[in-house]
Enzyme design. Sequence first.
Site, PDB file in Angstrom:
ATOM      1  N   TYR A 119       0.875  -1.043  -0.056  1.00 38.43           N
ATOM      2  CA  TYR A 119       0.129  -0.001  -0.061  1.00 38.43           C
ATOM      3  C   TYR A 119       0.952   1.157  -0.167  1.00 38.43           C
ATOM      4  O   TYR A 119       1.946   1.441   0.853  1.00 38.43           O
ATOM      5  CB  TYR A 119      -0.901   0.060   1.307  1.00 38.43           C
ATOM      6  CG  TYR A 119      -1.739   1.300   1.472  1.00 38.43           C
ATOM      7  CD1 TYR A 119      -2.893   1.608   0.812  1.00 38.43           C
ATOM      8  CD2 TYR A 119      -1.197   2.445   2.297  1.00 38.43           C
ATOM      9  CE1 TYR A 119      -3.663   2.618   1.034  1.00 38.43           C
ATOM     10  CE2 TYR A 119      -2.049   3.559   2.557  1.00 38.43           C
ATOM     11  CZ  TYR A 119      -2.981   3.722   1.817  1.00 38.43           C
ATOM     12  OH  TYR A 119      -3.692   4.772   2.203  1.00 38.43           O
ATOM     13  N   HIS A 120       0.441   2.174  -0.986  1.00 39.99           N
ATOM     14  CA  HIS A 120       1.454   3.457  -1.123  1.00 39.99           C
ATOM     15  C   HIS A 120       0.911   4.662  -0.138  1.00 39.99           C
ATOM     16  O   HIS A 120      -0.222   5.104  -0.264  1.00 39.99           O
ATOM     17  CB  HIS A 120       1.411   3.747  -2.373  1.00 39.99           C
ATOM     18  CG  HIS A 120       2.440   4.739  -2.807  1.00 39.99           C
ATOM     19  ND1 HIS A 120       2.847   5.895  -2.258  1.00 39.99           N
ATOM     20  CD2 HIS A 120       3.422   4.597  -3.858  1.00 39.99           C
ATOM     21  CE1 HIS A 120       4.021   6.337  -2.833  1.00 39.99           C
ATOM     22  NE2 HIS A 120       4.469   5.702  -3.767  1.00 39.99           N
ATOM     23  N   ALA A 121       1.805   5.067   0.774  1.00 39.77           N
ATOM     24  CA  ALA A 121       1.283   6.130   1.742  1.00 39.77           C
ATOM     25  C   ALA A 121       1.505   7.326   1.059  1.00 39.77           C
ATOM     26  O   ALA A 121       2.099   7.332  -0.172  1.00 39.77           O
ATOM     27  CB  ALA A 121       2.037   5.964   2.974  1.00 39.77           C
ATOM     28  N   GLU A 159      -2.783   6.584  -5.576  1.00 35.24           N
ATOM     29  CA  GLU A 159      -2.912   6.116  -4.193  1.00 35.24           C
ATOM     30  C   GLU A 159      -2.325   7.025  -3.329  1.00 35.24           C
ATOM     31  O   GLU A 159      -2.986   7.294  -1.922  1.00 35.24           O
ATOM     32  CB  GLU A 159      -2.680   4.750  -4.017  1.00 35.24           C
ATOM     33  CG  GLU A 159      -3.000   4.102  -2.862  1.00 35.24           C
ATOM     34  CD  GLU A 159      -2.789   2.454  -2.653  1.00 35.24           C
ATOM     35  OE1 GLU A 159      -3.680   1.578  -3.238  1.00 35.24           O
ATOM     36  OE2 GLU A 159      -1.699   2.327  -2.422  1.00 35.24           O
TER      37      GLU A 159
END
Length: 387
Positions: free
Chosen positions: A184-186, A257
């Site tokens: 998951y890309h912060a 994202e």
Amino acid sequence: MQKSELKKFSLCEWITQYFLPNFYSNLNTNGYNDMFEFLNDFDQSSHNMSFFLTENCPSKLNISVIDDLAEDLQSNLKLCYKIESNLFYFEWILSLFEPLFYCLLTLFLLPSLVVFMLYASSFFLYITQHWSKLKNAYNAHDIWQASFKSISVFWETTSAIWHGHEIIGLENIPDTGPGLLVYYHAAMPIDYYYVHSKIILYKNRRMKVVADRFLFKVPGLASLLEAFEVTPGSLETCVNLLKKGSILSISPGGVREALFSDHNYEIIWGSRCGFAKVAQEAKAPIIPMFTENSREALRSLPFFRKFFRYIYEKTRLPLVPIYGVFPVKLRTYIGEPIPYDESRTPEELKQLTKERIEELINKHQRLPGSIFQGLLDRVRSKNYKKD
């Protein structure tokens, strides 16, 4: 008297002392501490002010001139007091909001610290890259490899001090052979920098990284991108890397994202399933990864999202401001690998990978995310959610 020494209502004091010096010097003699007291005394009567001017001016003037001067002086000084009062009120407002201003300024400047660290890393690698050319002459060790590990120690140290970073499931990264790490890309993938460094130090493996093409247009990062073996990630290139036994990392959500997800940790992949095609063609396992509180460490500005989204979709420019670098607790969870299964289609593999990451989010992440709670996580033990 210097301006910094002026008393209350400095603007009026300045006008009086420089244009009517004798008048100003006699204020104390006549029982007035400053112009404020003087004007209060003569507020209703220009005649009394005329008398005072007659007694204190250096030369005898015509009575009508004195009266006109008294009237003008009184009206103009009152105007000055109004201006001064408004300035004082404005200064009071500024002083009231000054702490908030500096707080907000700090929040928006802190992300630049991460950028500075990246450039510092790149600078260090540039130096050692040229230095390594002399290793044969001096019979030295591999300076390039040593410098790369030094950078990893730097990020590992930063992660421990600033975020108390932990990694759970490191054993799911294979010691040998291929693997596709999907994460998951912060807002800014600082958690990935930490994970990358730990894998180098504790697994003695260097991951290849698939990144957005705009990153290669940023000046000054060439050495850093080379050291981390970052690639734009065509399908053929990624497949070849995995077939050679490399660990490859990718975030299907990418910049979109990063900028437009929020503290609810929505996965924004759209129709992207190229990573699944790569894994299937290379017959490599997919390893899901998620970092708790990653979006509380840095956040993208929540305002004008539709506008920034429109700009991004048209130009691919990541213009959304990022703020934070809050010292929240970061825990990275590396899930069990999804083994290669020739019966799965890329779409099915994409959906399965997404579900695995969502499971990690639902199990380990407080929703919606909270910066305050993330800070408290630094000093309290983790209460794991039950399956």
